[in-house]
Design a protein around this motif. Structure first.
Motif, PDB file in Angstrom:
ATOM      1  N   GLY A   1       0.470  -1.132  -0.182  1.00 51.49           N
ATOM      2  CA  GLY A   1       0.021  -0.144  -0.315  1.00 51.49           C
ATOM      3  C   GLY A   1       0.691   1.117   0.158  1.00 51.49           C
ATOM      4  N   ASN A   2       0.274   1.871   0.758  1.00 51.59           N
ATOM      5  CA  ASN A   2       1.238   3.065   1.052  1.00 51.59           C
ATOM      6  C   ASN A   2       2.293   3.357   2.307  1.00 51.59           C
ATOM      7  OD1 ASN A   2      -0.069   4.606  -0.988  1.00 51.59           O
ATOM      8  ND2 ASN A   2      -1.706   5.511   0.996  1.00 51.59           N
ATOM      9  N   ASP A   3       2.799   2.196   2.659  1.00 56.62           N
ATOM     10  CA  ASP A   3       3.179   1.884   3.521  1.00 56.62           C
ATOM     11  C   ASP A   3       5.382   1.771   2.440  1.00 56.62           C
ATOM     12  OD1 ASP A   3       5.864   0.896   5.364  1.00 56.62           O
ATOM     13  OD2 ASP A   3       4.076  -1.314   6.119  1.00 56.62           O
ATOM     14  N   ASP A   4       6.542   2.441   3.475  1.00 58.14           N
ATOM     15  CA  ASP A   4       7.721   2.313   2.692  1.00 58.14           C
ATOM     16  C   ASP A   4       9.115   1.293   3.625  1.00 58.14           C
ATOM     17  OD1 ASP A   4       6.499   4.955   1.469  1.00 58.14           O
ATOM     18  OD2 ASP A   4       7.678   6.345   2.919  1.00 58.14           O
ATOM     19  N   ALA A   5       7.682   0.222   4.945  1.00 62.02           N
ATOM     20  CA  ALA A   5       9.075  -0.579   4.638  1.00 62.02           C
ATOM     21  C   ALA A   5       9.569  -1.608   3.627  1.00 62.02           C
ATOM     22  CB  ALA A   5       8.245  -1.770   5.739  1.00 62.02           C
ATOM     23  N   GLN A   6      11.072  -1.692   3.838  1.00 61.78           N
ATOM     24  CA  GLN A   6      11.500  -2.802   2.296  1.00 61.78           C
ATOM     25  C   GLN A   6      10.897  -3.975   2.893  1.00 61.78           C
ATOM     26  OE1 GLN A   6      15.722  -2.050   2.672  1.00 61.78           O
ATOM     27  NE2 GLN A   6      15.186  -0.553   1.497  1.00 61.78           N
ATOM     28  N   LEU A   7      10.976  -4.488   1.546  1.00 59.71           N
ATOM     29  CA  LEU A   7      10.194  -6.002   1.383  1.00 59.71           C
ATOM     30  C   LEU A   7      10.887  -6.635   1.352  1.00 59.71           C
ATOM     31  CD1 LEU A   7       6.460  -5.597   0.169  1.00 59.71           C
ATOM     32  CD2 LEU A   7       7.383  -5.310   2.677  1.00 59.71           C
ATOM     33  N   THR A   8      10.881  -7.830   2.176  1.00 58.85           N
ATOM     34  CA  THR A   8      11.914  -9.299   0.680  1.00 58.85           C
ATOM     35  C   THR A   8      11.419  -9.546  -0.333  1.00 58.85           C
ATOM     36  OG1 THR A   8      13.179 -11.169   0.558  1.00 58.85           O
ATOM     37  CG2 THR A   8      11.149 -11.107   1.506  1.00 58.85           C
ATOM     38  N   PRO A   9      12.206  -9.755  -1.373  1.00 64.23           N
ATOM     39  CA  PRO A   9      11.696 -10.781  -2.891  1.00 64.23           C
ATOM     40  C   PRO A   9      12.218 -12.424  -3.131  1.00 64.23           C
ATOM     41  CG  PRO A   9      14.380 -10.021  -2.765  1.00 64.23           C
ATOM     42  CD  PRO A   9      14.134  -9.421  -1.527  1.00 64.23           C
ATOM     43  N   GLY A  10      12.049 -12.263  -1.507  1.00 61.68           N
ATOM     44  CA  GLY A  10      12.145 -13.781  -1.335  1.00 61.68           C
ATOM     45  C   GLY A  10      13.388 -14.476  -1.533  1.00 61.68           C
ATOM     46  N   GLY A  11      14.220 -15.239  -1.458  1.00 56.95           N
ATOM     47  CA  GLY A  11      14.716 -15.968  -1.941  1.00 56.95           C
ATOM     48  C   GLY A  11      15.273 -17.907  -2.022  1.00 56.95           C
ATOM     49  N   SER A  12      16.514 -18.188  -2.626  1.00 56.95           N
ATOM     50  CA  SER A  12      17.761 -17.300  -2.153  1.00 56.95           C
ATOM     51  C   SER A  12      17.571 -16.677  -3.608  1.00 56.95           C
ATOM     52  CB  SER A  12      18.808 -18.457  -2.207  1.00 56.95           C
ATOM     53  OG  SER A  12      18.811 -19.178  -2.873  1.00 56.95           O
ATOM     54  N   SER A  13      17.382 -17.085  -4.255  1.00 58.74           N
ATOM     55  CA  SER A  13      17.151 -16.249  -5.951  1.00 58.74           C
ATOM     56  C   SER A  13      16.705 -14.559  -5.973  1.00 58.74           C
ATOM     57  CB  SER A  13      16.844 -17.358  -7.112  1.00 58.74           C
ATOM     58  OG  SER A  13      17.257 -17.973  -7.300  1.00 58.74           O
ATOM     59  N   GLY A  14      17.024 -14.177  -4.898  1.00 64.23           N
ATOM     60  CA  GLY A  14      15.977 -12.947  -4.945  1.00 64.23           C
ATOM     61  C   GLY A  14      16.331 -10.921  -5.699  1.00 64.23           C
ATOM     62  N   GLY A  15      18.359 -11.475  -5.807  1.00 61.24           N
ATOM     63  CA  GLY A  15      18.552 -11.141  -6.924  1.00 61.24           C
ATOM     64  C   GLY A  15      17.605 -11.372  -7.962  1.00 61.24           C
TER      65      GLY A  15
ATOM     66  N   ALA B   1       6.757 -15.886  -6.747  1.00 58.80           N
ATOM     67  CA  ALA B   1       5.441 -15.364  -6.494  1.00 58.80           C
ATOM     68  C   ALA B   1       5.777 -14.229  -5.168  1.00 58.80           C
ATOM     69  CB  ALA B   1       5.493 -16.900  -5.214  1.00 58.80           C
ATOM     70  N   PHE B   2       6.800 -14.006  -4.595  1.00 59.28           N
ATOM     71  CA  PHE B   2       6.931 -12.585  -4.208  1.00 59.28           C
ATOM     72  C   PHE B   2       6.542 -11.131  -5.052  1.00 59.28           C
ATOM     73  CE2 PHE B   2       8.716 -14.233   0.614  1.00 59.28           C
ATOM     74  CZ  PHE B   2       7.958 -14.992   0.972  1.00 59.28           C
TER      75      PHE B   2
ATOM     76  N   SER C   1       2.803 -17.404   2.365  1.00 53.51           N
ATOM     77  CA  SER C   1       2.183 -15.555   2.500  1.00 53.51           C
ATOM     78  C   SER C   1       2.669 -14.796   1.343  1.00 53.51           C
ATOM     79  CB  SER C   1       2.518 -15.143   4.123  1.00 53.51           C
ATOM     80  OG  SER C   1       3.963 -15.249   3.539  1.00 53.51           O
ATOM     81  N   ALA C   2       2.374 -13.671   1.448  1.00 55.28           N
ATOM     82  CA  ALA C   2       2.911 -12.951   0.350  1.00 55.28           C
ATOM     83  C   ALA C   2       4.050 -12.567   0.799  1.00 55.28           C
ATOM     84  CB  ALA C   2       2.202 -11.441   0.365  1.00 55.28           C
ATOM     85  N   SER C   3       4.510 -11.320   0.689  1.00 55.38           N
ATOM     86  CA  SER C   3       5.847 -11.404   0.485  1.00 55.38           C
ATOM     87  C   SER C   3       6.200 -10.308   2.541  1.00 55.38           C
ATOM     88  CB  SER C   3       6.283 -10.032  -0.284  1.00 55.38           C
ATOM     89  OG  SER C   3       8.178  -9.149   0.014  1.00 55.38           O
ATOM     90  N   PHE C   4       7.259 -10.538   2.732  1.00 52.47           N
ATOM     91  CA  PHE C   4       7.013  -9.960   3.913  1.00 52.47           C
ATOM     92  C   PHE C   4       8.302  -9.135   4.100  1.00 52.47           C
ATOM     93  CE2 PHE C   4       9.246 -13.945   4.584  1.00 52.47           C
ATOM     94  CZ  PHE C   4      10.509 -13.770   4.881  1.00 52.47           C
ATOM     95  N   GLY C   5       8.278  -7.614   5.568  1.00 55.54           N
ATOM     96  CA  GLY C   5       9.540  -7.268   5.407  1.00 55.54           C
ATOM     97  C   GLY C   5      10.760  -7.797   5.402  1.00 55.54           C
ATOM     98  N   LEU C   6      12.170  -7.302   5.313  1.00 53.60           N
ATOM     99  CA  LEU C   6      13.106  -7.302   5.887  1.00 53.60           C
ATOM    100  C   LEU C   6      12.964  -7.264   7.109  1.00 53.60           C
ATOM    101  CD1 LEU C   6      15.084  -6.082   2.622  1.00 53.60           C
ATOM    102  CD2 LEU C   6      14.622  -8.598   3.462  1.00 53.60           C
ATOM    103  N   GLY C   7      14.182  -8.336   8.092  1.00 56.85           N
ATOM    104  CA  GLY C   7      13.745  -8.140   9.495  1.00 56.85           C
ATOM    105  C   GLY C   7      12.807  -8.359   9.607  1.00 56.85           C
TER     106      GLY C   7
END
Length: 495
Positions: free
Chosen positions: A147-161, A188-189, A413-419
């Motif tokens: 939404g309008n949240d600025d929190a950084q999310l994970t792109p998943g792993g290990s192939s996140g990049g 999926a993320f 689940s959907a992607s979650f926040g880093l940390g």
């Protein structure tokens, strides 16, 4: 044409063939996008000189009329693939400064087909992780926001990049590897397509090993057609890999008819987990309805040993990792710790590994060494191998009963926040692989297709599991699902 980096492989290939665009123009567009996207930390070794040189060569090939499908298309390569003369660190400090004198078979096949390497992509250290938070380069960041949240999310792993780069249009496609879901979960993320082929379909030679009986390379692309195009180039027998299958590689793209009439799609009851979010549950039943509307028959199936898959995986994978990672000792290549006066070889091993491996890799090596130790080998490792055989048999029985593919959620689940998934409980993170590890344990092909958004506007994916060596049929079913789902959402650019 502007925004050439936003094209998919098929569109770019057709534009190149028509002469509407050159590979150099495509490559320059991607290089510009990469330079503007440092906030995503997706590309960790940029190779613009190699990219432009290959793009010029590709343009000459296309002009001469000698061009395979991938010719001239700019892609990213996961840092797990050895690339000649270019840093290949597997995102680990222990491989600092390692520039191989050879090329992995998969990246060589892509190069031979004329694909343009833009650089190396971020990942979890030694591919151990589900959130790209264990990398020596720092976290890869998803281009998506809640939404309008600025929190950084994970792109998943290990192939996140790889996931982040493809979703943010920094490259047209990327290579990934999948040991327990590392292509399908990140795909999926971030709302892209990722396929893990049958074990043995793509060569593992020159890919830094994590768990040798589970690792498999595959493409991460913007849609199913692109996955079919890239997979065909990546596959094929390789005498340098004893597990590589000597099988003809079909033209996967030609098999994409979208016709699934009369196909039997299995819905495994064991995948209905306690506490599964209602959105994932709804997406799953919607996916089944879409395939039913396309003419497929939906049948309930049972995979009774599913509940043992995660525990078995987290015995087998670390066991193989502890064996594979023993080669990193500070003697032959990579980093060597600074030694004090009087230190011998044992101290060198200990200091090098303590400095070079991150906490998650150390944790898995310790688990793996423990389950392989004399007193525990039978209790853990051998028992996990027997469970793996039972899981494989579950799938064999279902396919023998006439099921053509199995539909499940890709992630819990959907992607979650880093940390957000803290170090405190690594098991929470391991649960992310709950729907994907069975496919690796059984050596089957699996594909993740973006199918919808959650209430916060984040992508959700569905997974299709196919018969062994049946990637063409699996991709065709995925194509029918993709067409019905009509997923076109893209992340808003904030980086």
């Amino acid at each position: 044409m502007s925004d050439l980096n936003k094209l998919g492989l098929a569109e770019a290939r057709d534009a190149l063939r028509k002469g509407d665009v050159t590979s150099v123009e495509l490559t320059e567009s991607c290089l510009k996008a990469i330079d503007e996207a440092d906030a995503l930390n997706a590309f960790v070794h940029k190779t613009p000189e190699i990219a432009l040189e290959r793009a010029k060569a590709a343009d000459a090939r296309i002009k001469a009329g000698d061009a395979p499908s991938m010719c001239g298309l700019p892609i990213g390569i996961k840092d797990l693939f050895c690339t000649k003369g270019v840093s290949s660190q597997a995102a680990s400090k222990i491989l600092e400064g390692f520039r191989p004198e050879y090329e992995s078979t998969v990246s060589q096949q892509l190069a031979d087909a004329g694909a343009v390497m833009l650089g190396k992509l971020n990942m979890d250290e030694f591919a151990m992780g589900s959130s790209n938070e264990t990398s020596v380069y720092g976290n890869a960041v998803s281009p998506w926001r809640r939404g309008n949240d600025d929190a950084q999310l994970t792109p998943g792993g290990s192939s996140g990049g790889s996931a982040s780069a493809v979703s943010a249009d920094l490259c047209l496609a990327a290579t990934g590897t999948d040991t327990g879901g590392s292509i399908r979960q990140p795909a999926a993320f971030v709302g892209i397509t990722g396929i893990k082929p049958t074990y043995g379909r793509c060569s593992r030679w020159g890919i830094v090993a994590f768990a040798s009986s589970l690792d498999q390379a595959g493409p991460m692309t913007k849609n199913v057609r692109d996955a079919a195009i890239m997979l065909e180039t990546m596959c094929g027998h390789d005498p340098k890999d004893s597990t590589s299958a000597e099988l003809a590689v079909p033209n996967f793209e030609a098999m994409l008819t979208g016709d699934v009439k009369g196909k039997k799609i299995g819905i495994p009851k064991e995948y209905r987990m306690d506490g599964m979010p209602a959105e994932i549950e709804k997406l799953w039943s919607d996916g089944a309805e879409m395939l039913k509307a396309a003419g497929a028959e939906i049948v309930d199936i049972s995979l009774p040993h599913t509940k043992y898959a995660l525990p078995a995986y987290y015995v087998i994978a670390p066991a193989e990792a502890s064996s594979n990672l023993a080669r990193y000792d500070g003697v032959r290549y990579g980093r060597r710790a600074h030694l004090a006066q009087g230190d011998g070889i044992t101290e060198m091993y200990e200091k090098t590994r303590a400095e070079g491996f991150g906490p998650e890799v150390q944790r898995r090596v310790m688990i793996g060494t423990y389950v392989l130790s004399a007193g525990f080998y039978d209790a853990y490792y051998n028992r996990a191998r027997k469970v793996r055989t039972l899981i494989k048999k579950d799938f064999e029985d279902v396919f023998a009963a006439g099921v053509d593919a199995i539909l499940t959620p890709a992630t819990p689940s959907a992607s979650f926040g880093l940390g957000e998934m803290t170090e405190a409980d690594p098991v929470q993170m391991y649960l992310n692989d709950v729907f994907t590890v069975t496919v690796n344990l059984a050596g089957l092909p699996g594909v993740s297709v973006p199918a919808g958004l959650d209430k916060q506007g984040l992508p959700l994916g569905l997974q299709l599991i196919g018969r062994p060596w049946d990637e063409g049929e699996l991709l065709n079913t995925a194509y029918a699902l993709e067409t019905a789902a009509g997923f076109v959402a893209k992340p808003g650019k904030w980086w």
